[in-house]
Design a protein around this motif. Sequence first.
Motif, PDB file in Angstrom:
ATOM      1  N   GLY A  20      35.794  39.339  27.696  1.00  0.00           N
ATOM      2  CA  GLY A  20      35.017  40.543  27.409  1.00  0.00           C
ATOM      3  C   GLY A  20      34.241  41.043  28.610  1.00  0.00           C
ATOM      4  N   GLY A  21      34.850  40.984  29.796  1.00  0.00           N
ATOM      5  CA  GLY A  21      34.251  41.624  30.967  1.00  0.00           C
ATOM      6  C   GLY A  21      34.564  43.105  30.919  1.00  0.00           C
TER       7      GLY A  21
ATOM      8  N   GLU B  41      36.634  30.912  21.622  1.00  0.00           N
ATOM      9  CA  GLU B  41      37.770  30.723  22.520  1.00  0.00           C
ATOM     10  C   GLU B  41      39.066  30.702  21.749  1.00  0.00           C
TER      11      GLU B  41
HETATM   12  C1  LIG Z   1      28.946  39.435  44.461  1.00  0.00           C
HETATM   13  C2  LIG Z   1      29.827  40.480  43.855  1.00  0.00           C
HETATM   14  C3  LIG Z   1      29.493  41.809  43.944  1.00  0.00           C
HETATM   15  C4  LIG Z   1      30.314  42.800  43.424  1.00  0.00           C
HETATM   16  N1  LIG Z   1      29.964  44.098  43.583  1.00  0.00           N
HETATM   17  C5  LIG Z   1      30.789  45.080  43.147  1.00  0.00           C
HETATM   18  C6  LIG Z   1      30.449  46.455  43.326  1.00  0.00           C
HETATM   19  O1  LIG Z   1      29.397  46.756  43.870  1.00  0.00           O
HETATM   20  N2  LIG Z   1      31.326  47.405  42.930  1.00  0.00           N
HETATM   21  C7  LIG Z   1      32.533  47.076  42.350  1.00  0.00           C
HETATM   22  O2  LIG Z   1      33.319  47.968  42.043  1.00  0.00           O
HETATM   23  N3  LIG Z   1      32.865  45.765  42.118  1.00  0.00           N
HETATM   24  C8  LIG Z   1      32.008  44.769  42.499  1.00  0.00           C
HETATM   25  N4  LIG Z   1      32.351  43.457  42.278  1.00  0.00           N
HETATM   26  C9  LIG Z   1      33.610  43.158  41.570  1.00  0.00           C
HETATM   27  C10 LIG Z   1      33.433  43.156  40.039  1.00  0.00           C
HETATM   28  O3  LIG Z   1      32.525  42.153  39.689  1.00  0.00           O
HETATM   29  C11 LIG Z   1      34.766  42.914  39.366  1.00  0.00           C
HETATM   30  O4  LIG Z   1      35.687  43.882  39.778  1.00  0.00           O
HETATM   31  C12 LIG Z   1      34.700  42.988  37.831  1.00  0.00           C
HETATM   32  O5  LIG Z   1      33.654  42.216  37.333  1.00  0.00           O
HETATM   33  C13 LIG Z   1      36.000  42.480  37.230  1.00  0.00           C
HETATM   34  O6  LIG Z   1      35.952  42.501  35.833  1.00  0.00           O
HETATM   35  P1  LIG Z   1      36.857  41.580  34.897  1.00  0.00           P
HETATM   36  O7  LIG Z   1      36.585  42.023  33.518  1.00  0.00           O
HETATM   37  O8  LIG Z   1      38.248  41.573  35.390  1.00  0.00           O
HETATM   38  O9  LIG Z   1      36.335  40.078  35.118  1.00  0.00           O
HETATM   39  P2  LIG Z   1      34.943  39.411  34.672  1.00  0.00           P
HETATM   40  O10 LIG Z   1      33.832  40.304  34.944  1.00  0.00           O
HETATM   41  O11 LIG Z   1      34.959  38.077  35.337  1.00  0.00           O
HETATM   42  O12 LIG Z   1      35.080  39.221  33.112  1.00  0.00           O
HETATM   43  C14 LIG Z   1      35.881  38.242  32.537  1.00  0.00           C
HETATM   44  C15 LIG Z   1      35.322  37.865  31.181  1.00  0.00           C
HETATM   45  O13 LIG Z   1      36.228  36.986  30.535  1.00  0.00           O
HETATM   46  C16 LIG Z   1      35.509  35.901  29.984  1.00  0.00           C
HETATM   47  N5  LIG Z   1      36.416  34.743  29.908  1.00  0.00           N
HETATM   48  C17 LIG Z   1      36.887  33.988  30.913  1.00  0.00           C
HETATM   49  N6  LIG Z   1      37.711  33.033  30.456  1.00  0.00           N
HETATM   50  C18 LIG Z   1      37.766  33.200  29.119  1.00  0.00           C
HETATM   51  C19 LIG Z   1      38.442  32.517  28.074  1.00  0.00           C
HETATM   52  N7  LIG Z   1      39.225  31.483  28.334  1.00  0.00           N
HETATM   53  N8  LIG Z   1      38.274  32.944  26.814  1.00  0.00           N
HETATM   54  C20 LIG Z   1      37.479  33.998  26.534  1.00  0.00           C
HETATM   55  N9  LIG Z   1      36.808  34.681  27.483  1.00  0.00           N
HETATM   56  C21 LIG Z   1      36.945  34.289  28.761  1.00  0.00           C
HETATM   57  C22 LIG Z   1      34.379  35.675  30.935  1.00  0.00           C
HETATM   58  O14 LIG Z   1      33.344  34.972  30.320  1.00  0.00           O
HETATM   59  C23 LIG Z   1      34.002  37.116  31.285  1.00  0.00           C
HETATM   60  O15 LIG Z   1      33.118  37.658  30.355  1.00  0.00           O
HETATM   61  C24 LIG Z   1      31.513  42.443  42.783  1.00  0.00           C
HETATM   62  C25 LIG Z   1      31.849  41.097  42.654  1.00  0.00           C
HETATM   63  C26 LIG Z   1      31.029  40.112  43.187  1.00  0.00           C
HETATM   64  C27 LIG Z   1      31.419  38.678  43.079  1.00  0.00           C
END
Ligand SMILES: Cc1cc2nc3c(=O)[nH]c(=O)nc-3n(C[C@H](O)[C@H](O)[C@H](O)COP(=O)(O)OP(=O)(O)OC[C@H]3O[C@@H](n4cnc5c(N)ncnc54)[C@H](O)[C@@H]3O)c2cc1C
Lengths: 146, 662
Positions: free
Chosen positions: B148-149, B216
């Motif tokens: 849920g990201g 999960e």
């Molecule tokens: C220091 C830092 C600064 C950043 N700054 C920027 C910025 O300024 N601008 C920008 O565009 N991007 C930035 N980013 C990048 C941004 O954080 C990512 O692009 C974005 O968060 C990706 O989203 P996501 O949903 O793919 O992953 P995530 O945000 O990691 O979400 C994944 C979700 O899945 C859940 N999950 C994981 N495994 C499981 C499982 N097995 N079962 C159920 N749930 C699970 C996790 O708990 C989490 O909630 C930055 C990243 C970092 C590290």
Amino acid sequence: MSLEKKEFKPKIVAFCCNWCSYAGADLAGSSRLTYPADVKIIRVPCSCRVNPMFILRAFEKGADGVIMCGCHPGDCHYSTGNFYARRRMTLLFSMLDYIGVENGRTRVEWVSAAEGVKFSETMNSFVEKIYSLGENVRLGDLRCKS
Amino acid sequence: MQRIGVFVCHCGSNIAATVDVSKVAEMALMEPGVVHAEDYQYMCSEAGQAKIAAAIQEKNLTGMVVCSCSPRMHEATFRKAAERAGLNPYMVEIANIREHCSWIHKDVEEATKKAVILMRAAIAKVNLNAPLQPGESRVTKRALVIGGGIAGIQTAIDIADAGYEVDIVEKTPSIGGRMSQLDKTFPTLDCSACILTPKMVEASAHEKINIYTYSEVEKVSGFVGDFTVDIRKKARSVDMDKCTGCGVCQEKCPSKKAPSEFNRGLNTRSAIYTPFAQAIPNVPVIDREACIKFKTGKCGLCAKVCQAGAVDYEQKDEIVTEKYGAIVVATGFDTIKLDQYDEYAYSQSKDVITSLELERVMNAAGPTHGHLERLSDGKAPKEIVFIQCVGSRCSDDRGKPYCSKICCMYTAKHAMLIRDKYPDVNVTVFYIDVRTPGKNFDEFYRRAVEQYGVNYIKGQVGKVIPQPNGKLLVQGSDLLDNKQILKEADMVVLATAIEPNPDVRKIATMLTASIDTNNFLTEAHAKLRPVESPTAGIFLSGVCQGPKDIPETVAQAGAAAVKAIGLLAKDKLLTNPCTAQSDILLCNGCSTCENVCPYGAITYEDKEVNDHGIRETRRIAVVNSALCQGCGACTVACPSGAMDLQGFSNRQIIAEVDAICR
Ligand SMILES: Cc1cc2nc3c(=O)[nH]c(=O)nc-3n(C[C@H](O)[C@H](O)[C@H](O)COP(=O)(O)OP(=O)(O)OC[C@H]3O[C@@H](n4cnc5c(N)ncnc54)[C@H](O)[C@@H]3O)c2cc1C
Ligand code: SF4
Ligand code: SF4
């Protein structure tokens, strides 16, 4: 010796599972990672589809080496197929070795869809091994040779 | 006898430059059953397909072989072309003379010989093909999003807006993912919470979206259109329906020493907690390992102070079983562990932090309430050094071989924000390369240098040495000036490589979705099918597929949603007809096959058998073709040789072996 080597063109059969290794071979191809043309790939749905009979047949028909590639253990598209394949091949290869088809002529390798490099490296090293072993004469059915 | 047509594709010069295609076509005519052979520039083009159709009709073909690119690329195309022309699509075989031949061999003679052999194998096989009819399976009109990201949230909203039910399963107590931990976001510097929270609310308020947090995925079975999933709802110890989210429990909880996951362990939280103020759902969970009541049986304060009577120490994990047509993986990422990088003194000094920790330090709700201060002594830093590519683009196995992609930009962001708020703080960035492809990205970086006076040094840092006076001595090199640099810093920030969430391996195994050597989920095609897994019905969203920033993540999340919607919109799917079948005369009902079938597709029936005049009732293996996925495990396990796989039969594979060894 070197002359002889030039003349020897091994026949090598590679069984590749559709989901990982065949895709790995495709990736080797699209990345232009070369390996000798002696290798010919047969696509099977899963490494567990490879019947020991197919491998015996290949040797009988004059293959000099047979390699089987599948998904990494634990990553099988069908969950458990490669576990069966692994056990089966361990047994088959030791029996083949016993009757004179040296262990070097048979191989199992796990290659994922993302491992084009590994696929090409594996094939290069396998072919090299077959060249060093020379022609397979042990299991060839003489009637098949014309 | 079959009447086979062979179609050799030039693929422009991709094949024709290395393989003598007309020779291959010529050789085809010498093979048994071949009545037609031709070569053409692009067989997959409309003109190429028209040639195929014409040949099928004019020559009354019963089977065909296309010598072309990988079947993973165009098998479906050619099968459809055949079907349109009245030929059963399963009478088509592909000889892969591009990926497995012309692209990897240089010598024309050798490559041509190999192409001929591959073609012969395909012809030998197609000679034994039989027309197959796909069955039908139903589609459950509901999607599951794992994670849920921002990726999972966006995908869920898009699917739900199209009118389909979506469940989100999120491991932590709240949706939001990493983005909820960020302070401001490049390249526009909007506040992360301000743009994320409305999305979180939208998802949770959406009538078609159902969110399981603190949950999960435990088990997945079934296949595209019809997955059955067990979801473990971990015991929250708080009743979701009763809790009003007042927060009294968290205030009163006497156990306040648990490291805050949300603040990356930089401060602590209570045992009963919501990870952050805007959490959704705004219902706390009890961390049973930190809770005094669970550890000693005493306390129970939260239950006493809760006006709603929502605290429930007896709550147990609950398993929910749901059916889904499509599954989207959006499990995101974490930063790598820094154990292997002790030269940067991360474990030795509190003032060496990762960039993600800096996000928390700069955030008003973070451990320092948004004041830039050293975590060791709370003093304001005057000199900050950023180190890029910590663990990224690494050639040894300490780190990751890939570029984490987001670090150059977020470091520019951090540097700029610090210089903006604290103009007297010097900021130095050690970098290998600054990589800023992206809309308004390079402009953003240049602003950091030109407008905010951030000092960028091309070079690597060899060591960070904590000094007795509390400062950090940074030893680096300046590659452009070719000199060593010694710099005393008050804080060092490490742009730490990102890696897929470690859980993803488990998830991928459950879904039988492939994963690459870096644990990123593999897409079905790197260019043309970037949001689909090779496993049908599984889609990829966000960083779990590869490093990305938020705009890219959101774009991919939408793309994954579209693919899932495309699937859910269908009422029925055609099933793969390449399933197993047992020979009623050979089967002795031994049950070996049943034990190896991963899908429980094999059952036994008493059947009337006429074995060479002897009539008797025998126990026979029967394959349920709706369940059989065609792996072939049973065919090899069967000691009687009774099981065979349609489309990949023993005779077909042996014919290929023979053709290759001929
Ligand atoms: C220091 C830092 C600064 C950043 N700054 C920027 C910025 O300024 N601008 C920008 O565009 N991007 C930035 N980013 C990048 C941004 O954080 C990512 O692009 C974005 O968060 C990706 O989203 P996501 O949903 O793919 O992953 P995530 O945000 O990691 O979400 C994944 C979700 O899945 C859940 N999950 C994981 N495994 C499981 C499982 N097995 N079962 C159920 N749930 C699970 C996790 O708990 C989490 O909630 C930055 C990243 C970092 C590290
Ligand atoms: S091929 Fe055999 S083992 Fe594999 S799914 Fe079908 S019935 Fe089960
Ligand atoms: S393993 Fe073979 S013989 Fe035994 S039940 Fe299955 S099909 Fe019949």
